[in-house]
Design a protein around this motif. Sequence first.
Motif, mmCIF file in Angstrom:
data_model
loop_
_atom_site.group_PDB
_atom_site.id
_atom_site.type_symbol
_atom_site.label_atom_id
_atom_site.label_comp_id
_atom_site.label_asym_id
_atom_site.label_seq_id
_atom_site.Cartn_x
_atom_site.Cartn_y
_atom_site.Cartn_z
ATOM 1 N N ALA A 233 0.849 -1.195 0.000
ATOM 2 C CA ALA A 233 0.000 0.000 0.000
ATOM 3 C C ALA A 233 0.880 1.240 0.000
ATOM 4 N N ASP A 234 0.463 2.253 -0.712
ATOM 5 C CA ASP A 234 1.186 3.519 -0.788
ATOM 6 C C ASP A 234 0.157 4.638 -0.693
ATOM 7 N N SER A 235 0.350 5.573 0.213
ATOM 8 C CA SER A 235 -0.635 6.622 0.462
ATOM 9 C C SER A 235 -0.162 7.977 -0.046
ATOM 10 N N SER A 236 -1.125 8.735 -0.557
ATOM 11 C CA SER A 236 -0.863 10.096 -1.019
ATOM 12 C C SER A 236 -1.942 11.025 -0.484
ATOM 13 N N SER A 237 -1.528 12.243 -0.140
ATOM 14 C CA SER A 237 -2.529 13.247 0.220
ATOM 15 C C SER A 237 -3.061 13.845 -1.076
ATOM 16 N N ILE A 238 -4.330 14.211 -1.051
ATOM 17 C CA ILE A 238 -5.020 14.725 -2.235
ATOM 18 C C ILE A 238 -5.479 16.150 -1.961
ATOM 19 N N ARG A 239 -5.241 17.026 -2.934
ATOM 20 C CA ARG A 239 -5.746 18.403 -2.862
ATOM 21 C C ARG A 239 -6.438 18.688 -4.180
ATOM 22 N N TRP A 240 -7.768 18.831 -4.124
ATOM 23 C CA TRP A 240 -8.545 19.079 -5.337
ATOM 24 C C TRP A 240 -8.408 20.540 -5.743
ATOM 25 N N ILE A 241 -8.083 20.770 -7.017
ATOM 26 C CA ILE A 241 -7.982 22.111 -7.587
ATOM 27 C C ILE A 241 -9.370 22.571 -8.032
ATOM 28 N N ASN A 242 -10.095 21.671 -8.669
ATOM 29 C CA ASN A 242 -11.481 21.874 -9.083
ATOM 30 C C ASN A 242 -12.112 20.484 -9.161
ATOM 31 N N ASP A 243 -13.321 20.363 -9.662
ATOM 32 C CA ASP A 243 -13.999 19.064 -9.678
ATOM 33 C C ASP A 243 -13.288 18.014 -10.529
ATOM 34 N N CYS A 244 -12.450 18.424 -11.467
ATOM 35 C CA CYS A 244 -11.820 17.490 -12.396
ATOM 36 C C CYS A 244 -10.300 17.385 -12.267
ATOM 37 N N GLU A 245 -9.683 18.147 -11.374
ATOM 38 C CA GLU A 245 -8.228 18.131 -11.262
ATOM 39 C C GLU A 245 -7.799 18.091 -9.791
ATOM 40 N N TYR A 246 -6.726 17.316 -9.537
ATOM 41 C CA TYR A 246 -6.183 17.286 -8.184
ATOM 42 C C TYR A 246 -4.672 17.065 -8.203
ATOM 43 N N ILE A 247 -4.059 17.403 -7.082
ATOM 44 C CA ILE A 247 -2.631 17.208 -6.868
ATOM 45 C C ILE A 247 -2.483 16.101 -5.832
ATOM 46 N N ALA A 248 -1.608 15.136 -6.125
ATOM 47 C CA ALA A 248 -1.338 14.029 -5.201
ATOM 48 C C ALA A 248 0.123 14.095 -4.766
ATOM 49 N N GLU A 249 0.342 14.023 -3.447
ATOM 50 C CA GLU A 249 1.695 14.020 -2.897
ATOM 51 C C GLU A 249 1.853 12.814 -1.984
ATOM 52 N N LYS A 250 2.927 12.038 -2.196
ATOM 53 C CA LYS A 250 3.190 10.861 -1.371
ATOM 54 C C LYS A 250 3.342 11.289 0.084
ATOM 55 N N ILE A 251 2.740 10.520 0.980
ATOM 56 C CA ILE A 251 2.834 10.829 2.405
ATOM 57 C C ILE A 251 4.192 10.390 2.954
ATOM 58 N N ASN A 252 4.688 9.234 2.523
ATOM 59 C CA ASN A 252 5.985 8.725 2.963
ATOM 60 C C ASN A 252 6.860 8.426 1.749
ATOM 61 N N PRO A 253 7.390 9.460 1.097
ATOM 62 C CA PRO A 253 8.204 9.228 -0.100
ATOM 63 C C PRO A 253 9.491 8.470 0.246
ATOM 64 N N THR A 254 9.889 7.561 -0.660
ATOM 65 C CA THR A 254 11.104 6.770 -0.430
ATOM 66 C C THR A 254 12.237 7.180 -1.360
#
Length: 131
Positions: free
Chosen positions: A69-90
């Motif tokens: 499993a790999d987790s990312s935080s999500i930040r929605w820019i609008n209803d159709c676009e989002y930014i994903a950032e790894k929570i624990n990048p390796t």
Amino acid sequence: MYFSSAMIKVFTLSLLTALIVTSCYNPERNCTDFKTGKFEFETYLNGEVVKTTFVRNDTLEIDFYEGKADSSSIRWINDCEYIAEKINPTSMRDRKALHFKILTTKDDVYTFEYALVGESNKQKGTAKKIE
């Protein structure tokens, strides 16, 4: 070859009608239907088709691949676009955020493009909502 003015008018009218109809076509984009849920994504990796399952809510996406499993935080820019950032990048590459954009939706499937934030080299994919 001789074209009468009536033939030219019919041809021009037909051409204009075709252009108007095709230029007004907008692909279906019901992005809010795909903001949360459980999804499957298939892609080619090293010449093989691989399947990833992921679960997404408003702020978190968890990817399941080869039993990990790999987790990312999500930040929605609008209803159709989002930014994903790894929570624990390796790695340094994992530290870079990804920009996702839903391009089209149909039934339980959506097509999207994604790239590292700030990069112009985009990849495309298709995901299917399974829950």
